[in-house]
Design an enzyme around this catalytic site. Sequence first.
Site, PDB file in Angstrom:
ATOM      1  N   GLY A  16       0.833  -1.069   0.294  1.00 12.93           N
ATOM      2  CA  GLY A  16      -0.017   0.209  -0.218  1.00 12.93           C
ATOM      3  C   GLY A  16       0.877   1.221   0.124  1.00 12.93           C
ATOM      4  CD  GLN A  17      -1.565   6.363  -0.934  1.00 11.68           C
ATOM      5  OE1 GLN A  17      -1.118   7.462  -1.403  1.00 11.68           O
ATOM      6  NE2 GLN A  17      -2.757   6.375  -0.387  1.00 11.68           N
ATOM      7  CG  ASP A  36       0.405  -6.484  -0.244  1.00 16.72           C
ATOM      8  OD1 ASP A  36      -0.446  -5.813   0.719  1.00 16.72           O
ATOM      9  OD2 ASP A  36       0.038  -6.289  -1.421  1.00 16.72           O
ATOM     10  CB  ALA A  65      -6.410  -0.568   5.980  1.00 18.14           C
ATOM     11  CE1 TYR A 130     -10.434   3.032   5.947  1.00 25.36           C
ATOM     12  CE2 TYR A 130     -11.264   5.524   5.988  1.00 25.36           C
ATOM     13  CZ  TYR A 130     -10.367   4.276   6.026  1.00 25.36           C
ATOM     14  OH  TYR A 130      -9.093   4.656   6.037  1.00 25.36           O
ATOM     15  CD1 TRP A 156      -8.125  14.023   4.371  1.00 22.51           C
ATOM     16  CD2 TRP A 156      -7.800  15.763   2.920  1.00 22.51           C
ATOM     17  NE1 TRP A 156      -9.257  14.925   4.430  1.00 22.51           N
ATOM     18  CE2 TRP A 156      -9.082  15.994   3.599  1.00 22.51           C
ATOM     19  CE3 TRP A 156      -7.307  16.895   1.972  1.00 22.51           C
ATOM     20  CZ2 TRP A 156     -10.064  17.037   3.366  1.00 22.51           C
ATOM     21  CZ3 TRP A 156      -7.983  18.019   1.917  1.00 22.51           C
ATOM     22  CH2 TRP A 156      -9.628  18.149   2.567  1.00 22.51           C
TER      23      TRP A 156
HETATM   24  N1  LIG Z   1      -5.319   6.644   2.023  1.00 22.26           N
HETATM   25  C1  LIG Z   1      -5.763   7.685   2.954  1.00 22.26           C
HETATM   26  O1  LIG Z   1      -6.164   8.787   2.572  1.00 22.26           O
HETATM   27  C2  LIG Z   1      -5.952   7.429   4.417  1.00 22.26           C
HETATM   28  C3  LIG Z   1      -6.520   8.565   5.282  1.00 22.26           C
HETATM   29  C4  LIG Z   1      -6.463   8.317   6.581  1.00 22.26           C
HETATM   30  C5  LIG Z   1      -5.982   7.059   7.050  1.00 22.26           C
HETATM   31  N2  LIG Z   1      -5.592   6.051   6.298  1.00 22.26           N
HETATM   32  C6  LIG Z   1      -4.863   4.672   6.944  1.00 22.26           C
HETATM   33  O2  LIG Z   1      -3.614   4.729   6.633  1.00 22.26           O
HETATM   34  C7  LIG Z   1      -3.631   3.220   6.433  1.00 22.26           C
HETATM   35  C8  LIG Z   1      -2.569   3.114   5.271  1.00 22.26           C
HETATM   36  O3  LIG Z   1      -3.284   3.543   4.082  1.00 22.26           O
HETATM   37  P1  LIG Z   1      -2.869   3.351   2.751  1.00 22.26           P
HETATM   38  O4  LIG Z   1      -3.304   4.570   1.908  1.00 22.26           O
HETATM   39  O5  LIG Z   1      -1.303   3.129   2.547  1.00 22.26           O
HETATM   40  O6  LIG Z   1      -3.875   2.449   2.189  1.00 22.26           O
HETATM   41  P2  LIG Z   1      -3.689   1.469   0.711  1.00 22.26           P
HETATM   42  O7  LIG Z   1      -2.737   2.066  -0.148  1.00 22.26           O
HETATM   43  O8  LIG Z   1      -5.008   0.965   0.289  1.00 22.26           O
HETATM   44  O9  LIG Z   1      -2.818   0.108   1.161  1.00 22.26           O
HETATM   45  C9  LIG Z   1      -3.721  -0.844   2.036  1.00 22.26           C
HETATM   46  C10 LIG Z   1      -2.951  -2.040   1.981  1.00 22.26           C
HETATM   47  O10 LIG Z   1      -3.754  -3.277   2.605  1.00 22.26           O
HETATM   48  C11 LIG Z   1      -3.813  -4.254   1.984  1.00 22.26           C
HETATM   49  N3  LIG Z   1      -4.619  -5.360   2.566  1.00 22.26           N
HETATM   50  C12 LIG Z   1      -5.949  -5.075   1.897  1.00 22.26           C
HETATM   51  N4  LIG Z   1      -6.567  -6.200   2.586  1.00 22.26           N
HETATM   52  C13 LIG Z   1      -5.607  -6.853   3.129  1.00 22.26           C
HETATM   53  C14 LIG Z   1      -5.708  -8.068   3.952  1.00 22.26           C
HETATM   54  N5  LIG Z   1      -6.882  -8.794   4.284  1.00 22.26           N
HETATM   55  N6  LIG Z   1      -4.604  -8.629   4.452  1.00 22.26           N
HETATM   56  C15 LIG Z   1      -3.673  -8.015   4.144  1.00 22.26           C
HETATM   57  N7  LIG Z   1      -3.186  -6.864   3.501  1.00 22.26           N
HETATM   58  C16 LIG Z   1      -4.390  -6.322   3.043  1.00 22.26           C
HETATM   59  C17 LIG Z   1      -4.006  -3.876   0.395  1.00 22.26           C
HETATM   60  O11 LIG Z   1      -3.508  -4.941  -0.494  1.00 22.26           O
HETATM   61  P3  LIG Z   1      -4.420  -4.978  -1.786  1.00 22.26           P
HETATM   62  O12 LIG Z   1      -3.964  -3.884  -2.544  1.00 22.26           O
HETATM   63  O13 LIG Z   1      -3.527  -6.414  -2.511  1.00 22.26           O
HETATM   64  O14 LIG Z   1      -5.691  -5.402  -1.627  1.00 22.26           O
HETATM   65  C18 LIG Z   1      -2.972  -2.649   0.657  1.00 22.26           C
HETATM   66  O15 LIG Z   1      -1.578  -2.804  -0.023  1.00 22.26           O
HETATM   67  C19 LIG Z   1      -4.399   2.463   6.713  1.00 22.26           C
HETATM   68  O16 LIG Z   1      -4.739   2.103   7.922  1.00 22.26           O
HETATM   69  C20 LIG Z   1      -5.699   3.475   6.359  1.00 22.26           C
HETATM   70  O17 LIG Z   1      -6.819   3.069   6.878  1.00 22.26           O
HETATM   71  C21 LIG Z   1      -5.461   6.255   5.073  1.00 22.26           C
END
Ligand SMILES: NC(=O)c1ccc[n+]([C@@H]2O[C@H](COP(=O)([O-])OP(=O)(O)OC[C@H]3O[C@@H](n4cnc5c(N)ncnc54)[C@H](OP(=O)(O)O)[C@@H]3O)[C@@H](O)[C@H]2O)c1
Length: 296
Positions: A16-17, A36, A65, A130, A156
């Site tokens: 993920g990011q 992952d 997530a 969510y 964000w």
């Molecule tokens: N993005 C935002 O704007 C934002 C804002 C506030 C908080 N957050 C929090 O920050 C954290 C990181 O977010 P991010 O933006 O990096 O999210 P992301 O890019 O969507 O990455 C999430 C990763 O989790 C993996 N994943 C999903 N289901 C899974 C499972 N069952 N077992 C293991 N891995 C799994 C996904 O793999 P696949 O792609 O293969 O499904 C993806 O690589 C999260 O906790 C998120 O809730 C994000």
Amino acid sequence: MSQPQALRVLLTGANGQLGWELQRSRASHIELHAHDADTLDITDAQAVLDAVQALKPDWIINAAAYTAVDKAESETTLAYAVNRDGARHLAETARVVNARMVQVSTDFIFDGEHGHPYRPDDTPSPLSVYGASKLAGEITVQETLGERALILRTAWVYSAHGHNFVKTMLRLMREREQLGIVADQIGSPTWASSLAQAIWHATTINLHGTHHWTDAGVASWYDFAQAIHDEARNLGMLTRDCTLRPIATTDYPTPARRPGFSLLDKTSAWQALGTTNPVHWRAQLRAMLNELKQTS
Ligand SMILES: NC(=O)c1ccc[n+]([C@@H]2O[C@H](COP(=O)([O-])OP(=O)(O)OC[C@H]3O[C@@H](n4cnc5c(N)ncnc54)[C@H](OP(=O)(O)O)[C@@H]3O)[C@@H](O)[C@H]2O)c1
């Protein structure tokens, strides 16, 4: 200066990011075991137990997530399976091996009705599936691990790697003459790179409890989009102008409700991490776009 103590870390959500930024910003004292979903599905309790018991990490960082905010409204079971149950599996096995854990969470646990930045101890009231599933994840990790848990809420998030608002805007600005962008939701854009660095720092000082971390400053989605446009034009990543028009949330209906005001008060994290000069989101955006330009 003495070297920080060596740490063995199990990372989930590595592709993920945030997971990607954590991998590339890892310091030499970190022995990182990155997974992952393909190598460790956190909804699989037995797989989590096996992986954690085999490694016996000092820290588990849960960057995995279910982050599809709108789809979560119809995929409720899956959102809870990942965001609540997956977090619980990790916390329960962390307790077995006496590991600490970072659980990353979100501004979407708040309803946005406050007139001041949300403090870590403000009462959550999520508007979406969510947000509710992420709050359930926070609670289960906190209850299971107590002082061995760090809950870090952010907002964000964007990165050169993965899907996010910045990359979507760049694509749409290349395709269209004009765009309407929501101007009545306020938050703090956050480069996953700076969040990753904050997390690594937090592990070296055994930070625990609930804290907030975003880049500094405030923006609406419209402000953020305009900044993306102007910075990308300056960098030659957009070859012509795209006109941006501020619109209301009600003009852009989505399945999930989002908080209108989701500023997070970072004071406790800044104090704990000794952050005296927090970086403004616009400078971080410029750095990310520079990187994107060089890599794409
Ligand atoms: N993005 C935002 O704007 C934002 C804002 C506030 C908080 N957050 C929090 O920050 C954290 C990181 O977010 P991010 O933006 O990096 O999210 P992301 O890019 O969507 O990455 C999430 C990763 O989790 C993996 N994943 C999903 N289901 C899974 C499972 N069952 N077992 C293991 N891995 C799994 C996904 O793999 P696949 O792609 O293969 O499904 C993806 O690589 C999260 O906790 C998120 O809730 C994000």
